[in-house]
Design an enzyme around this catalytic site. Structure first.
Site, PDB file in Angstrom:
ATOM      1  N   THR A   1      21.719 -38.030   2.176  1.00  0.00           N
ATOM      2  CA  THR A   1      21.957 -37.304   0.926  1.00  0.00           C
ATOM      3  C   THR A   1      23.330 -36.650   0.949  1.00  0.00           C
ATOM      4  OG1 THR A   1      19.605 -36.902   0.540  1.00  0.00           O
ATOM      5  CG2 THR A   1      21.145 -35.394  -0.515  1.00  0.00           C
TER       6      THR A   1
ATOM      7  N   GLY B   1      15.964 -37.685   0.636  1.00  0.00           N
ATOM      8  CA  GLY B   1      15.623 -38.977   0.071  1.00  0.00           C
ATOM      9  C   GLY B   1      14.321 -39.513   0.643  1.00  0.00           C
TER      10      GLY B   1
ATOM     11  N   GLU C   1       0.828  -1.208   0.000  1.00  0.00           N
ATOM     12  CA  GLU C   1       0.000   0.000   0.000  1.00  0.00           C
ATOM     13  C   GLU C   1       0.860   1.254   0.000  1.00  0.00           C
ATOM     14  OE1 GLU C   1      -2.131  -3.060   2.711  1.00  0.00           O
ATOM     15  OE2 GLU C   1      -0.099  -2.599   2.022  1.00  0.00           O
TER      16      GLU C   1
ATOM     17  N   CYS D   1      -2.175  -3.826   7.186  1.00  0.00           N
ATOM     18  CA  CYS D   1      -1.751  -3.957   8.579  1.00  0.00           C
ATOM     19  C   CYS D   1      -2.096  -2.687   9.343  1.00  0.00           C
ATOM     20  CB  CYS D   1      -0.260  -4.262   8.665  1.00  0.00           C
ATOM     21  SG  CYS D   1       0.810  -2.910   8.113  1.00  0.00           S
TER      22      CYS D   1
ATOM     23  N   ALA E   1      12.459 -36.178  -7.376  1.00  0.00           N
ATOM     24  CA  ALA E   1      12.631 -36.551  -8.777  1.00  0.00           C
ATOM     25  C   ALA E   1      12.522 -38.061  -8.870  1.00  0.00           C
ATOM     26  CB  ALA E   1      13.980 -36.075  -9.304  1.00  0.00           C
TER      27      ALA E   1
ATOM     28  N   TRP F   1      21.938 -38.893 -12.990  1.00  0.00           N
ATOM     29  CA  TRP F   1      20.844 -37.969 -12.768  1.00  0.00           C
ATOM     30  C   TRP F   1      19.568 -38.601 -13.274  1.00  0.00           C
ATOM     31  CZ3 TRP F   1      21.747 -34.042  -9.695  1.00  0.00           C
ATOM     32  CH2 TRP F   1      23.016 -33.484  -9.640  1.00  0.00           C
TER      33      TRP F   1
ATOM     34  N   ARG G   1      14.258 -23.958  -5.174  1.00  0.00           N
ATOM     35  CA  ARG G   1      15.053 -23.985  -3.938  1.00  0.00           C
ATOM     36  C   ARG G   1      15.383 -22.557  -3.508  1.00  0.00           C
ATOM     37  NH1 ARG G   1      20.690 -26.834  -4.699  1.00  0.00           N
ATOM     38  NH2 ARG G   1      19.439 -28.734  -4.775  1.00  0.00           N
TER      39      ARG G   1
END
Length: 384
Positions: free
Chosen positions: A200, A301, A56, A79, A158, A174, A188
């Site tokens: 990891t 993991g 604002e 606020c 993944a 990979w 990330r």
């Protein structure tokens, strides 16, 4: 955009502005502000980094706080308390604004409807709830942080087409291609902290930094790097302790934090965070909350992912799927842990958004009962 001809159009623009500030405002929420008079756009603003103008004030400052008779659109309640900056309600009142359209009430206990009450008491017309679901979706992390008192947790993984995160020999580099890995690194970097398990660290020796030049140009700091390590097996020579990036915090048990291995890690630059006798996820989240972490990117993991799922603290899912098949009963799945016994006890997720990244697919979703669940379901799966 030079004209705003409806409350919906004004709020859509406020949401667009708010979203543009993702990653730059913590611990403050993302707020876009649009100032309109007789349909003509007078000014726009967005929340700046912590300690600077809220949305604002950013908008009103551009017109020297002269907005007599105007309507202001904000995706979150203004606020009404002093923090590092003055109350936004004060700026609205002295600017001469006539009407304020608010997307959602701020769940922060210091606001929680009081800003709206203050504006109405001063004679302003205040409309609340325009595109409320979308407003909650944009500030889902703020809602979780303020209502549940813990960080908003994104679970990232993944996997292969058969749902495997590593081969039977525990190899995973990979699974996905360059485009998916770059996307994951940017995600990330848009969080305050990234978390993995010590497994990891031992297997991959990652840096856990975002390494995103665009984010660096925008002034977004590298995330803190968090390791779950109950026995302090993180090597003092680990790459994350000797590479550029955010601070390294190692969450461990109270006993291990007092042991001989803790001092070597402190000397290597790590901060040791005692998290109870068993290193349970709620204790870890409490320790991170105490350090002001409102957004956490979990990319450990299957043991770590399973622990977060068992604790019921997954707020967002990012699953990168590669067109590969590992097979084998000993290949690692997406999640271990206890899981559920009855299919009816499974967490119900909204339909996934599907994005192609090179040869890979990104599946993104939220729990249906989360702050963004209803909006996500309507956008990606039709009406509820």
């Amino acid at each position: 955009m030079s004209r705003i001809d409806s409350d919906t159009a004004g709020m859509l623009r406020a949401l667009e502005l708010a979203q543009s500030a993702r990653g730059r405002t913590w611990p403050n929420p993302m707020v876009g502000c649009v100032v309109v008079r007789d349909g003509a756009l007078l000014a726009e603003g967005v929340t700046q980094p912590c300690g600077q103008d809220h949305g604002e004030v950013d908008a009103l400052r551009r017109i020297d706080f002269r907005a007599e008779g105007a309507t202001v659109y904000v995706n979150l309640e203004p606020c009404c308390h002093w923090g590092k900056t003055p109350p936004c309600t004060d700026a609205l009142l002295r600017s001469g604004v006539r009407r304020v359209v608010v997307g959602m009430v701020d769940p922060h206990s210091a606001v929680a409807g009081q800003g709206i009450t203050q504006l109405r008491a001063a004679g302003l017309e205040v409309e609340v709830g325009v595109l409320e679901d979308a407003c909650r979706a944009v500030n889902e992390a703020h809602v979780v942080f303020k209502t549940l008192g813990r960080p908003f947790v994104t679970l990232k993984s993944a996997v292969t087409l058969d749902g495997r995160t590593a081969t039977r020999d525990r190899l995973s580099k990979w699974i996905t291609g360059d485009a998916a890995r770059l996307h994951a690194r940017r995600e990330r970097g848009l969080h305050q902290a990234v978390l993995v398990g010590v497994g990891t660290v031992l297997a991959d020796d990652p840096r856990l930094s975002a390494r995103d030049e665009a984010l660096q140009r925008e002034g977004i700091a590298e995330p803190a790097r968090v390791v779950l390590d109950s026995r302090l097996r993180t090597p003092p020579g680990a790459q994350l302790l000797h590479s550029d990036g955010g601070p390294v915090w190692i969450c461990t048990t109270d006993e291990a934090a007092q042991g001989p291995g803790a001092q070597a890690l402190r000397e290597a630059g790590a901060t040791i965070l005692p998290c109870g006798s068993n290193l349970e996820i709620p204790a870890v989240l409490s320790a991170l909350t105490a350090r002001g972490v409102a957004t956490l990117f979990v990319e450990g993991g299957p043991t770590v992912v399973g622990a977060f799922l068992d604790a019921g603290v997954a707020d967002r899912f990012l699953v990168y799927v590669a067109p590969k098949v590992f097979g084998g009963r000993d290949a690692l799945p997406l999640a271990l842990g206890e899981g559920v016994g009855d299919p009816r006890a499974a967490t119900t997720l909204a339909p996934c958004a599907v994005t192609r990244l090179g040869d890979d697919l990104l599946l993104e979703t939220r729990p249906l009962e989360g702050p963004a669940g209803p909006w996500w379901a309507r956008r990606h799966g039709g009406d509820l």
